[in-house]
Design an enzyme around this catalytic site. Structure first.
Site, PDB file in Angstrom:
ATOM      1  N   CYS A  16       0.821  -1.216   0.000  1.00  0.00           N
ATOM      2  CA  CYS A  16       0.000   0.000   0.000  1.00  0.00           C
ATOM      3  C   CYS A  16       0.850   1.258   0.000  1.00  0.00           C
ATOM      4  O   CYS A  16       0.359   2.344  -0.316  1.00  0.00           O
ATOM      5  CB  CYS A  16      -0.904   0.050   1.226  1.00  0.00           C
ATOM      6  SG  CYS A  16      -1.882  -1.430   1.459  1.00  0.00           S
ATOM      7  N   ASN A  71      -3.592  -9.291   6.341  1.00  0.00           N
ATOM      8  CA  ASN A  71      -2.787  -9.571   7.531  1.00  0.00           C
ATOM      9  C   ASN A  71      -3.586 -10.347   8.571  1.00  0.00           C
ATOM     10  O   ASN A  71      -3.081 -11.269   9.200  1.00  0.00           O
ATOM     11  CB  ASN A  71      -2.293  -8.257   8.147  1.00  0.00           C
ATOM     12  CG  ASN A  71      -1.030  -7.761   7.474  1.00  0.00           C
ATOM     13  OD1 ASN A  71       0.071  -8.166   7.835  1.00  0.00           O
ATOM     14  ND2 ASN A  71      -1.179  -6.907   6.482  1.00  0.00           N
TER      15      ASN A  71
END
Lengths: 470, 470
Positions: free
Chosen positions: B42, B324
């Protein structure tokens, strides 16, 4: 029906406005002792510090056309609704009218018109006491000494402004709570040297656990505030009717502006005169409809207790949102509608220089004092992704009930809006959620806004670890 | 026990690390096709745009001592854990190892060592497919033309960087989603002129309702991005092996850097080879333990579906936190522990120039498409007290179920961290709270942080009004 409101600031004006909307046939009268109604008192330190937009600029919530009846004064920017606007809504506002007494049996008030000096009897069907709080002042503090101030309302702020324009150079602030801290910054911005005297071991003592009070102290010191803790005010020195210094338990401090900000007390004289029950905090006890113990008499705002949803106790935490919300509830109910005050969770926020500080729920110390089995975990992280250019530190302390993991409170310190994360915890306290719930939450992530695991999620995980370890 | 992970970025590394911690006796092996593991993809647009801290400065989460085995490259700043660090935790990381096939019956993988060119069979007891997504590319898009890029991983970003250093002046970005928008800003910061081609009527089409997409458009235009909507890519022009322009449905656009950012597809080839069931979205279907339909095979991350807690549907919304979290859950379960993925509520956030954009839950359009009876209300207000010097506009759209008032979603646009308020709504979606609950909440107020009635409270009140009138 005649609805009478005593006090024209946050709770009073919200109530008047809502009551009239609920029942357009009702006569709604507001008696306000002073010149000003419906202003954001929380903004006073920012006006003094020069951090407000120019009046009549974009973003100013006071439309230009309505400013005609606001006194021409820099504090006018804080006025949300003018007497004319209220009259336009059908609410009669009587400025400079002080309510001296209540006869609950006869359902009348005796009201002094301060401009004419006449006192008249005014009947009511429903009465709202929205009398707010008064700053606590030592008994011996002289009323008339120039340069000695408290800060609660616009006239107080005008007094401070006059002292500043009179050339004050050295300020002594007595008390390290919200107002003391915000004014330390405002006065520093105005170029004064500032000494802060705090009776406790650290500033912000009632709001934060000790670990976080230290961050407030460090910020004050970094910004050049001369903070003296464990020090109390014992007297003043003066010359020619102007203050020249304060006598403290640790010696004399020169000052030509003294701000006494050692707390507030609820103004309950009228309530007591009416036979209204007070709570253990000394503030007016009300039910969820904002009714007092006397039929027909309501109370709302800073003079009232509220139910703390986390501790389930009645507390006195006077704050602007609470006052506005209580006022709305009282207004609806007085006019025949139905509304309930939902209670509070103890949320507060302030900024002192570059440090933003927020809390909600209970601190560990508060939880301990209530006999709750609580654990806390502290996380220091970045408010944005660690590698991102403007990442700054953020400190989160999360407190939960040992065993169940139910959230009890949080303290967040950091920079700018990053601490507004406190509202996530406030929302979860309303929902009686746990750290397990929090850790599962799908919070927003992009590098300019947080780490992948937002610091709140990391803190939830850390509390779980602390709970496991005992 | 031998736990094998395919894919070494977010989900894969989280899983490996958790599995080893859960069961220190387990052998944990990660096969990663490329050179890099455990990095924050990101962050790539921000590195390209120059908005990262210098490596080795404070606030950078990569400790200096661990950087030795990270390639010397500006993208190294995004690496959270290096292969050496993982080895220190007992996780064996094999870079440049591509898994070509799975034999689920034999519980073996065929793995190509790209450095030696040899293929070997590797057994597993538990297998995790963390293969992520691949950018969607038109079939005809040449692989080798210089200046034509997608952006998914570090090698892609290195390619863009090389084109920039080669002197690119004119960028054409195809697609107005997160990556297209973030890269429009990054490339503008690098001094390029930027044309954005969006097939739909507005950018950010899948994330926001039309009323808010217009704000994104206006920000792009204010910042000098040449936005062309309703325009599709039809071909490229090139000279000497370098791109010189794009052919669109509305004519030719000159460009020496073309970024194709028209979406991603889950990489499911291995899953299909193993006989793993895919969902209706085309991504891998998993249960809350991250198990696939084939015994012993788990999946986690961007290649997976997740359960949307608001719509109760399985969706494919690949995002970093989700990946995650799925990885952690899979890691615990593969190693014999018990963890459950809680689902998502569809939270997303991005920044494009001075506009921050956040959403959670469902948009009105999404709710409509699911046949929900939903209403929305829009509020434009100030992020701070209106009179406060840095008050800036904030737009909130709140969507709720007609009748019950159950919150369904929110969109918040504004400046800086102010839009992180979205997390309050995300938390309430997890709790299945209503606009009535929201309106009662004790949110933090002081002039530098919000209006007395935070814009979220105002929006809740407005939705209630729309419900009553609707």
């Amino acid at each position: 029906m005649r609805i009478v409101v005593v006090g024209g600031v946050a709770a009073g004006m919200s109530a008047a406005s809502r009551a009239r909307r609920q029942n357009p046939a009702a006569e709604v009268v507001v008696f306000e002792r002073g010149d000003w109604i419906s202003y954001g008192a929380c903004g006073l330190p920012y006006v003094i510090g020069g951090e407000v937009q120019e009046r009549r600029t974009q973003g100013n919530h006071v439309p230009e056309s309505t400013l005609q009846d606001v006194p021409d004064d820099e504090f006018g920017v804080l006025v949300a609704r003018t007497p004319d606007q209220m009259r336009g809504q059908g609410v009669s506002v009587r400025l400079n009218h002080e309510v001296l007494g209540v006869d609950a049996r006869a359902a009348t008030l005796s009201v002094l018109d301060r401009s004419s000096g006449r006192t008249v009897q005014e009947p009511y069907d429903r009465l709202l006491l929205a009398t707010g709080v008064a700053p606590v002042r030592p008994d011996w503090l002289p009323d008339t000494l120039q340069g000695v101030h408290v800060l609660r309302d616009i006239p107080d702020a005008q007094g401070i402004e006059a002292t500043l324009r009179g050339g004050a150079k050295r300020a002594a602030i007595v008390g390290g709570g919200y107002i003391g801290l915000e004014m330390a910054e405002a006065l520093k911005r105005r170029g004064l040297s500032v000494v802060m005297l705090e009776a406790g071991p650290e500033p912000a003592g009632r709001m934060l656990d000790p670990v976080n009070r230290r961050l407030v102290r460090e910020e004050l010191e970094r910004q050049g505030i001369d903070l003296r803790t464990g020090v109390t005010l014992e007297g003043l020195s003066a010359k020619d009717g102007r203050v020249t210094g304060v006598q403290t338990s640790a010696g004399r401090v020169r000052a030509d502006l003294v701000l006494v900000a050692v707390g507030v007390r609820p103004k309950v004289e009228l309530a007591q005169a009416a036979g209204v029950r007070l709570g253990h905090t000394g503030a007016v006890r009300v039910n969820a409809s904002q009714q007092t113990s006397v039929a027909g008499i309501y109370a709302a705002g800073d003079n009232c207790e509220s139910l703390h949803r986390v501790s389930r106790r009645r507390v006195h935490i006077p704050l602007g949102l609470t006052a506005n919300r209580m006022g709305r509830v009282a207004g609806v109910n007085m006019a025949g509608g139905e509304a309930r005050f939902p209670g509070i969770v103890g949320t507060g926020i302030f900024r002192v220089f570059d440090l933003s500080v927020a809390r909600t729920g209970l601190t560990q110390q508060e939880a301990d004092s209530y006999g709750l089995k609580a654990v806390s975990a502290d996380v220091k992280s970045s408010d944005h992704a660690g590698y991102y250019a403007d990442a700054r530190p953020i400190w989160v302390r999360l407190t939960a009930e040992q065993g169940s993991g139910r959230l009890l409170g949080a303290q967040i310190l950091g920079h700018g809006d990053a601490v507004k994360r406190i509202d996530v915890i406030a929302a979860l306290l309303h929902s009686r959620a746990s750290v397990h719930d929090l850790e599962d939450m799908d919070l927003a992530y992009a590098p300019p806004f947080s780490s992948v695991w937002d610091v709140l999620l990391v803190a939830a995980g850390k509390v779980k670890k602390v709970m496991r370890e005992g």
